[in-house]
Structures are given as C-alpha cells and as structure tokens.
Design an enzyme around this catalytic site. Structure first.
Site, PDB file in Angstrom:
ATOM      1  N   GLU A   4      -7.863  27.609  32.608  1.00 10.86           N
ATOM      2  CA  GLU A   4      -9.192  27.166  32.173  1.00 10.86           C
ATOM      3  C   GLU A   4      -9.401  25.708  32.541  1.00 10.86           C
ATOM      4  O   GLU A   4      -8.487  24.890  32.417  1.00 10.86           O
ATOM      5  CB  GLU A   4      -9.267  27.347  30.653  1.00 10.86           C
ATOM      6  CG  GLU A   4     -10.604  27.077  30.049  1.00 10.86           C
ATOM      7  CD  GLU A   4     -10.616  27.478  28.573  1.00 10.86           C
ATOM      8  OE1 GLU A   4     -11.306  26.805  27.794  1.00 10.86           O
ATOM      9  OE2 GLU A   4      -9.943  28.459  28.209  1.00 10.86           O
ATOM     10  N   ASP A   8     -21.075  28.135  25.933  1.00  7.80           N
ATOM     11  CA  ASP A   8     -20.882  27.316  24.737  1.00  7.80           C
ATOM     12  C   ASP A   8     -22.220  27.213  24.022  1.00  7.80           C
ATOM     13  O   ASP A   8     -23.247  26.914  24.644  1.00  7.80           O
ATOM     14  CB  ASP A   8     -20.372  25.928  25.118  1.00  7.80           C
ATOM     15  CG  ASP A   8     -20.101  25.056  23.905  1.00  7.80           C
ATOM     16  OD1 ASP A   8     -18.931  24.874  23.558  1.00  7.80           O
ATOM     17  OD2 ASP A   8     -21.068  24.544  23.299  1.00  7.80           O
ATOM     18  N   LYS A  12      -2.299  24.960  25.677  1.00  8.77           N
ATOM     19  CA  LYS A  12      -2.819  23.783  26.386  1.00  8.77           C
ATOM     20  C   LYS A  12      -1.748  23.250  27.336  1.00  8.77           C
ATOM     21  O   LYS A  12      -0.572  23.128  26.964  1.00  8.77           O
ATOM     22  CB  LYS A  12      -3.201  22.692  25.382  1.00  8.77           C
ATOM     23  CG  LYS A  12      -4.338  23.091  24.452  1.00  8.77           C
ATOM     24  CD  LYS A  12      -5.671  23.126  25.166  1.00  8.77           C
ATOM     25  CE  LYS A  12      -6.817  23.462  24.222  1.00  8.77           C
ATOM     26  NZ  LYS A  12      -8.121  23.380  24.863  1.00  8.77           N
ATOM     27  N   ASP A  49      -4.946  26.312  29.547  1.00 11.97           N
ATOM     28  CA  ASP A  49      -6.137  25.457  29.563  1.00 11.97           C
ATOM     29  C   ASP A  49      -5.728  24.030  29.887  1.00 11.97           C
ATOM     30  O   ASP A  49      -4.974  23.403  29.147  1.00 11.97           O
ATOM     31  CB  ASP A  49      -6.803  25.523  28.178  1.00 11.97           C
ATOM     32  CG  ASP A  49      -8.139  24.792  28.131  1.00 11.97           C
ATOM     33  OD1 ASP A  49      -8.512  24.151  29.131  1.00 11.97           O
ATOM     34  OD2 ASP A  49      -8.817  24.865  27.079  1.00 11.97           O
ATOM     35  N   HIS A  68     -16.449  29.896  24.771  1.00  7.25           N
ATOM     36  CA  HIS A  68     -15.692  28.786  24.201  1.00  7.25           C
ATOM     37  C   HIS A  68     -16.068  28.650  22.727  1.00  7.25           C
ATOM     38  O   HIS A  68     -17.235  28.709  22.373  1.00  7.25           O
ATOM     39  CB  HIS A  68     -16.065  27.490  24.931  1.00  7.25           C
ATOM     40  CG  HIS A  68     -15.552  26.261  24.271  1.00  7.25           C
ATOM     41  ND1 HIS A  68     -16.366  25.297  23.721  1.00  7.25           N
ATOM     42  CD2 HIS A  68     -14.280  25.837  24.050  1.00  7.25           C
ATOM     43  CE1 HIS A  68     -15.627  24.331  23.211  1.00  7.25           C
ATOM     44  NE2 HIS A  68     -14.364  24.627  23.394  1.00  7.25           N
ATOM     45  N   GLU A 119     -17.189  25.476  29.180  1.00  5.02           N
ATOM     46  CA  GLU A 119     -17.474  24.767  27.931  1.00  5.02           C
ATOM     47  C   GLU A 119     -18.143  23.417  28.178  1.00  5.02           C
ATOM     48  O   GLU A 119     -18.808  22.891  27.299  1.00  5.02           O
ATOM     49  CB  GLU A 119     -16.209  24.585  27.089  1.00  5.02           C
ATOM     50  CG  GLU A 119     -15.198  23.611  27.641  1.00  5.02           C
ATOM     51  CD  GLU A 119     -13.917  23.574  26.821  1.00  5.02           C
ATOM     52  OE1 GLU A 119     -13.719  22.602  26.075  1.00  5.02           O
ATOM     53  OE2 GLU A 119     -13.111  24.515  26.929  1.00  5.02           O
ATOM     54  N   GLY A 156     -13.755  26.472  20.571  1.00 11.59           N
ATOM     55  CA  GLY A 156     -12.830  25.497  19.992  1.00 11.59           C
ATOM     56  C   GLY A 156     -13.570  24.284  19.477  1.00 11.59           C
ATOM     57  O   GLY A 156     -13.847  23.362  20.236  1.00 11.59           O
ATOM     58  N   TYR A 190     -12.968  16.550  15.109  1.00  9.92           N
ATOM     59  CA  TYR A 190     -14.030  17.565  15.216  1.00  9.92           C
ATOM     60  C   TYR A 190     -15.232  17.135  14.393  1.00  9.92           C
ATOM     61  O   TYR A 190     -15.123  16.893  13.187  1.00  9.92           O
ATOM     62  CB  TYR A 190     -13.515  18.912  14.709  1.00  9.92           C
ATOM     63  CG  TYR A 190     -12.729  19.713  15.735  1.00  9.92           C
ATOM     64  CD1 TYR A 190     -12.400  19.183  16.979  1.00  9.92           C
ATOM     65  CD2 TYR A 190     -12.313  21.009  15.452  1.00  9.92           C
ATOM     66  CE1 TYR A 190     -11.688  19.928  17.908  1.00  9.92           C
ATOM     67  CE2 TYR A 190     -11.596  21.767  16.374  1.00  9.92           C
ATOM     68  CZ  TYR A 190     -11.289  21.214  17.605  1.00  9.92           C
ATOM     69  OH  TYR A 190     -10.590  21.952  18.518  1.00  9.92           O
TER      70      TYR A 190
END
Length: 442
Positions: free
Chosen positions: A275, A327, A221, A249, A354, A304, A356, A34
């Site tokens: 998703e 997003d 997920k 997702d 979104h 997203e 994440g 990230y």
C-alpha cells in the site's frame, strides 16, 4: 421528508493523544495524534435533528482545517436543506468552485478536507431526517437521483452519466438478496496489531488476541528499515500462518526503484498488496511499481491520500493499482466517493477502503456496504480496513462480529461523537489537553 434551514454551524478542533502509545505510527507519520475537525449543523426545523460531520487529521494542522471550514461556512448557512439535496451536484460544485478559495485547492488539500467535513454533516442530517442509516438512504435512492449528487466534470472521458446509470441499473438485479447477505457482515481486515511504533511484545500480544477473535486478514506497516521489516514480517507471518492474508503498507516512504527492490526482498512473506509504495501523486510511478510486482504476485493498493476523483481516474487509466482505497474524509464526502466507486466498477478494480483514523471506520462502512449492494455486487478480493481505536467516543460506534462489519442500523452517517468526549479532547482547552500541555511545560 427533507426540511429546515441551516441556521447554525459549529466547528471544533478535537484531538486524541494517540502518539503517546504509538498508535497509528508508520514510516512517515511517527507521532500521529488522531484528530478531527468536527462540524455540527443545526436547522430551524422542529424535529431538533443535527448533522454531524468530520475530517480526519493527525493533530497539528487541525486548526487550519477548522479555519477552512469557517471560510466555506457562508455557502451552507441560511440554506434550505431541501434546496441543497434538490440540487446536490450544484451545491457540491458551489463549495468546490468558490472563486477565491478554489485557488488554494482546487479540490485538494485543506480546502477539500473542509469540504468533506461540511458535506459529511449534510449527509448525516439528510439520512437522519429520512430515518435511515446512510447506506440505506443510498441503496433506496432512485438511480437518477443518486447520480444528480455527483459532479461528473473532469471524468466524462472515463465515465459518463449514462454509463453510470447503466451500472446502477445492472446493480438493481439481486440487490435485495445482497442486502440480506450482509446480515452476516462485510469482511474486514485489521491494522491494529502492527503499527511501526509497537514493540515486538505488543505486536505478538495483539496478534494472538486478534487470532482468537477470528481475524484472518492482517496489515503490517513497513518502510523505515529493511532488516527490521524482514524481522517483523517474519514474526507476524509465523504467528498467523501461511493460509491467512497479509498486506503491507509503506505510507509513501519510497522512491519508485526503491519500492520495487524493497518489495522483492519482502516477497517471501507473500503479501497480497503493498500500500502507498511511493508518493500518492505519482500516477506513473505507481504504474511502474505495479508492473514490476506482477511476477511476484503482489498488488499495489492506494487511495487514502488521493486528492480527488481525477487522480483516481488516472490511476485506473494507467493500470497503476489493483486495489482501490477510498477515504470518506479525503475526497469530497459521499458525492465524490460515489463517482470513484462507479469508476472502480467500470474498470473492475476491487474497492478496499481506508479506515485508519478517528471516525473513519464509522463513516466508510456505509460506503462499502452501499457499494456491495448497489454497484459492485461482489465480495471477491474485497475487504474494509478496521482499526480498534477511539470507537468509544462515538454515539453509534461500528459493530464488528467475526471479523466483519455489521451494517449500521441507526439513522445517519454514524458521525456523531459523544459531547463529553468532544469537550474533554477539544484542543487546547479541553481537560485532556490542559493536563498534557501543562506537563510538557514542566
């Protein structure tokens, strides 16, 4: 009072090694770090206020976004903030229509991510100068002023400025009551329990903790292996029980027929939505999946990685989604998100943002709170994603109570990171990366 000439622009490559713990992992992005291209704007105003903006990335490639920010910087430097916000539509179009840089967009990819980072910083600075959290700046804005921030080019076949004005006018009714309602928070769902790279033990432990904390909406997920998906979905559904909400997702993993077949096998776990079942650019593919899943009671959610308002326009026109996921860093900042919120209202499609990624919860909470108070006036089928990662690095982190976002009270867009965190995680010379890169060499 808006004031000051932007005299300095700094952009840094900030990365967090989340891949080491499998955080953020999904069927397509197995080792995300990230990260953010992090922008700071300074003005010559005596108040000393700075604007902070970011665009979320997954590690490598952040340096490319940093280059794009620097390539766009001349549009921002030496501009008076009053002139920018006084003709925000014109300024937005100036950034997105740069005669040479537009060629490697237009309004998508790296250049658009860089545009978002810059504009997020401008909005943060404006809200700080007005002494309001960004959501409040938007809520208090006169409808005509708000609409002057939006570029309606390419979407007037679906939403004209006059139609948008009517939506905002209707939104004035009951606005105060909805603002008071939000003192109890905006409903959230958690993605933090079931990243694809997590072991079953980690999944169980995080699910147990989330249930204790009052979470009732969970996302898992899927998409890498069908049998493994069935096993993991059974595990999480058994843990949360039949009454709680489960979403899935696939992060763009499947072809269109594959998505329909795969989801027919996962339908027994009663997901509210699937998703990103296929390529984010495949509008008609999403429409086909959406139509095929109606009999199974499963909606399609996406957004997203939708490049811009034009893609969202077509998804809405094609009835290709039942849940729209804006997003705050993929689209061209607040300006473009406003246009998508207004289009979603016209089509009566719920917005479930979104969030994440690093900083996305901090940013998008402002947009969804504004949407409820001034545009949608509804909480039906609406919730905002929450991930429990990296909030400690922000000066004004999100506050979650009883699985709900509490409206931010501090002035600005909640984008400002702690300087110590930025220095430690700057790539490649920050302390964290020096150690990690040295270890990799050995």
């Amino acid at each position: 009072m808006v004031r000051g000439r932007i005299c300095r622009l700094l952009v840094r490559d900030v990365r967090f090694p989340t891949s080491l713990g499998g955080h953020g992992s999904d069927a397509m992005h197995t080792d995300p770090d990230y990260s953010a291209a992090y922008v700071v704007l300074e003005t010559d105003a005596e108040d000393g206020l700075k604007g902070y903006g970011l665009t979320f990335t997954l590690g490598k490639g952040t340096e490319v976004v940093v280059c794009a920010v620097n390539a766009l910087a001349h549009h921002v430097l030496n501009k008076d903030l009053r002139d920018i916000v006084g003709d925000f539509r014109g300024f937005y179009r100036q950034l997105t229509s740069d005669g040479q840089l537009r060629w490697i967009g237009p309004e998508k990819g790296v250049v658009h991510l860089a545009t978002a980072a810059l504009l997020n910083a401008v909005w943060d600075l404006w809200a700080k100068q007005e002494g309001k959290p960004l959501w409040k700046l938007l809520v208090d804005m006169d409808p005509r002023t708000l609409l002057s921030c939006i570029d309606f080019r390419y979407i007037t076949d679906v939403l004209t400025e006059e139609e948008a004005y009517e939506i905002l006018q209707k939104g004035q009714v009951g606005k105060k009551e909805r603002g008071q309602m939000l003192m109890h928070g905006y409903p959230a769902y958690t993605t933090s329990c079931a990243w694809l790279g997590y072991s079953d033990d980690t999944l169980k432990q995080l699910c147990t903790e989330a249930l204790k904390d009052g979470w009732t909406r969970f996302k898992v997920k899927v998409g890498a292996d069908l049998q493994d998906d069935i096993r993991r979905c059974r595990l999480i559904r058994n843990m949360i029980g039949p009454e709680k909400t489960l979403m899935m997702d696939a992060n763009q993993r499947w072809d269109v027929p594959e998505a329909v077949e795969w989801m027919s096998k996962l339908a027994e776990f009663k997901p509210l939505w699937i998703e990103e079942p296929t390529s984010p650019d495949d509008i008609l593919g999403h429409a086909a999946i959406s139509e095929a899943l109606v009999p199974l009671g499963i909606g399609v959610a996406t957004g997203e990685q939708c490049h811009n308002r034009v893609i969202f326009k077509q998804l809405l026109q094609a009835k290709a989604l039942q849940f729209l996921q804006i997003d705050s860093c993929r689209l061209g900042s607040v300006n473009e998100n406003l246009s998508v919120l207004l289009m979603a209202k016209k089509f009566e499609i719920p917005v479930c943002p979104h969030a994440g990624g690093v900083g996305l919860c901090e940013l998008v909470q402002h947009l969804i709170i504004f949407d409820f108070i001034s545009i949608s006036a509804s909480l039906k089928n609406r919730m905002c994603e929450y991930v429990n990662h990296l909030h400690e690095h922000f000066r004004y982190p999100v506050v979650i109570k009883k699985a709900s976002y509490m409206p931010p009270k501090d002035a600005g867009y909640s984008t400002e990171m702690k300087e110590e965190s930025v220095k430690k995680h700057q790539y490649p010379h920050g302390e964290v990366w020096k150690k990690l890169l040295a270890a990799q060499e050995n």
